[in-house]
Design a protein around this motif. Sequence first.
Motif, mmCIF file in Angstrom:
data_model
loop_
_atom_site.group_PDB
_atom_site.id
_atom_site.type_symbol
_atom_site.label_atom_id
_atom_site.label_comp_id
_atom_site.label_asym_id
_atom_site.label_seq_id
_atom_site.Cartn_x
_atom_site.Cartn_y
_atom_site.Cartn_z
ATOM 1 N N ARG A 110 0.737 -1.261 -0.189
ATOM 2 C CA ARG A 110 0.113 0.065 0.002
ATOM 3 C C ARG A 110 0.823 1.351 0.005
ATOM 4 N N GLY A 111 2.183 1.087 0.163
ATOM 5 C CA GLY A 111 2.809 2.209 0.065
ATOM 6 C C GLY A 111 3.263 3.022 1.361
ATOM 7 N N HIS A 112 2.788 2.803 2.468
ATOM 8 C CA HIS A 112 2.845 3.359 3.620
ATOM 9 C C HIS A 112 3.893 2.714 4.668
ATOM 10 N N ASP A 113 4.149 3.170 5.744
ATOM 11 C CA ASP A 113 4.992 2.481 6.750
ATOM 12 C C ASP A 113 3.947 1.328 7.701
ATOM 13 N N VAL A 114 4.779 0.741 8.380
ATOM 14 C CA VAL A 114 4.250 -0.497 9.287
ATOM 15 C C VAL A 114 3.291 0.214 10.306
ATOM 16 N N GLU A 115 3.923 1.133 10.934
ATOM 17 C CA GLU A 115 3.251 2.032 12.077
ATOM 18 C C GLU A 115 1.634 2.083 11.282
ATOM 19 N N ARG A 116 1.626 2.739 10.457
ATOM 20 C CA ARG A 116 0.274 3.432 9.826
ATOM 21 C C ARG A 116 -0.552 2.139 9.410
ATOM 22 N N GLU A 117 0.193 0.965 9.008
ATOM 23 C CA GLU A 117 -0.736 -0.135 8.796
ATOM 24 C C GLU A 117 -1.436 -0.697 10.127
ATOM 25 N N LEU A 118 -0.429 -0.841 11.220
ATOM 26 C CA LEU A 118 -0.888 -1.333 12.425
ATOM 27 C C LEU A 118 -2.146 -0.563 12.857
ATOM 28 N N ARG A 119 -1.740 0.936 12.914
ATOM 29 C CA ARG A 119 -3.013 1.627 13.325
ATOM 30 C C ARG A 119 -4.497 1.568 12.511
ATOM 31 N N THR A 120 -4.289 1.220 11.329
ATOM 32 C CA THR A 120 -5.431 0.979 10.270
ATOM 33 C C THR A 120 -6.009 -0.290 10.611
ATOM 34 N N ASP A 138 -24.509 -3.689 5.133
ATOM 35 C CA ASP A 138 -24.883 -3.100 3.771
ATOM 36 C C ASP A 138 -23.893 -2.233 3.408
ATOM 37 N N GLY A 139 -22.735 -2.345 4.110
ATOM 38 C CA GLY A 139 -21.309 -1.161 3.703
ATOM 39 C C GLY A 139 -21.258 -0.344 4.824
ATOM 40 N N THR A 140 -22.152 -0.446 5.773
ATOM 41 C CA THR A 140 -21.978 0.800 6.943
ATOM 42 C C THR A 140 -20.650 0.651 7.482
ATOM 43 N N MET A 141 -20.065 -0.410 7.691
ATOM 44 C CA MET A 141 -18.851 -0.485 8.277
ATOM 45 C C MET A 141 -17.861 -0.009 7.443
ATOM 46 N N GLU A 142 -17.842 -0.221 6.233
ATOM 47 C CA GLU A 142 -16.878 0.346 5.206
ATOM 48 C C GLU A 142 -16.932 1.753 5.175
ATOM 49 N N ARG A 143 -18.119 2.149 5.306
ATOM 50 C CA ARG A 143 -18.180 3.711 4.856
ATOM 51 C C ARG A 143 -17.691 4.519 6.446
ATOM 52 N N LEU A 144 -18.215 3.924 7.647
ATOM 53 C CA LEU A 144 -17.516 4.430 8.760
ATOM 54 C C LEU A 144 -16.072 4.423 8.827
ATOM 55 N N GLU A 145 -15.443 3.316 8.482
ATOM 56 C CA GLU A 145 -14.068 3.095 8.710
ATOM 57 C C GLU A 145 -13.330 4.330 7.698
ATOM 58 N N ARG A 146 -13.847 4.175 6.394
ATOM 59 C CA ARG A 146 -13.288 5.489 5.659
ATOM 60 C C ARG A 146 -13.261 6.675 6.326
ATOM 61 N N ARG A 147 -14.239 6.942 6.869
ATOM 62 C CA ARG A 147 -14.524 8.392 7.402
ATOM 63 C C ARG A 147 -13.501 8.512 8.622
ATOM 64 N N LEU A 148 -13.441 7.561 9.515
ATOM 65 C CA LEU A 148 -12.550 7.272 10.750
ATOM 66 C C LEU A 148 -11.274 7.336 10.269
ATOM 67 N N ARG A 149 -10.887 6.840 9.161
ATOM 68 C CA ARG A 149 -9.211 6.607 8.719
ATOM 69 C C ARG A 149 -9.152 8.050 8.204
ATOM 70 N N ARG A 150 -9.643 8.675 7.731
ATOM 71 C CA ARG A 150 -9.642 10.240 7.366
ATOM 72 C C ARG A 150 -9.322 11.258 8.656
ATOM 73 N N GLN A 151 -10.157 11.089 9.758
ATOM 74 C CA GLN A 151 -9.977 11.463 10.949
ATOM 75 C C GLN A 151 -8.839 11.139 11.626
ATOM 76 N N TRP A 152 -8.672 9.862 11.917
ATOM 77 C CA TRP A 152 -7.540 9.313 12.835
ATOM 78 C C TRP A 152 -6.112 9.032 12.144
ATOM 79 N N LEU A 153 -6.153 8.816 10.927
ATOM 80 C CA LEU A 153 -4.765 8.447 10.331
ATOM 81 C C LEU A 153 -4.402 9.887 9.820
ATOM 82 N N ARG A 154 -4.766 10.641 9.440
ATOM 83 C CA ARG A 154 -4.325 11.985 9.134
ATOM 84 C C ARG A 154 -4.129 12.973 10.262
ATOM 85 N N ARG A 155 -5.105 13.221 11.244
ATOM 86 C CA ARG A 155 -4.780 13.825 12.404
ATOM 87 C C ARG A 155 -3.610 13.662 12.962
ATOM 88 N N ASN A 156 -3.616 12.157 13.221
ATOM 89 C CA ASN A 156 -2.538 11.828 13.649
ATOM 90 C C ASN A 156 -1.283 10.897 13.014
#
Length: 159
Positions: A110-120, A138-156
């Motif tokens: 995926r072209g990122h470091d292991v720590e980011r993968e562990l957080r994901t 019905d895709g609920t978890m995927e949509r929520l996870e996508r939103r939370l990744r933007r928040q938690w993997l960019r903010r931190n």
Amino acid sequence: IASCTPAAPMDDPPRNVDLSLDNPCGYAEVRRRELRPWLRELVEELAPESTSFAVRFTSDREMRRLTHGYRGKDKSTDVLSFPGGATHEGHHLGDVVIAVPTARRQAAERGHDVERELRTLLLHAVLHCLGYDHETDDGTMERLERRLRRQWLRRNRVH
């Protein structure tokens, strides 16, 4: 006209989730000192009633054995989540197992470091422990996870 009094400040003392981060194989990529505050904040925000959460970082061999034993599949996977429940101390969010060698390979792909993968993977696991299931919804978890990744993997950001 009704008069309103300002709300009193919350008197609840800050609470810390009891986190267990077990790294029996001694993987260098598992930097608990950096992961712990990030994970504590994530759990406190997404599961404020939780008082504990446990993570074990392990080998592909152990993960394959666990996947076979718990899911009946004779293969390894990146993460397994076991939702918790009420305990004498409060509410245990759950137990999670992450295969670090698999996380390494996925990070490289995926072209990122292991720590980011562990957080994901930790974010994904927390959602499973909260009852979300991408295999049956019905895709609920995927949509929520996508939103939370933007928040938690960019903010931190992980550099």
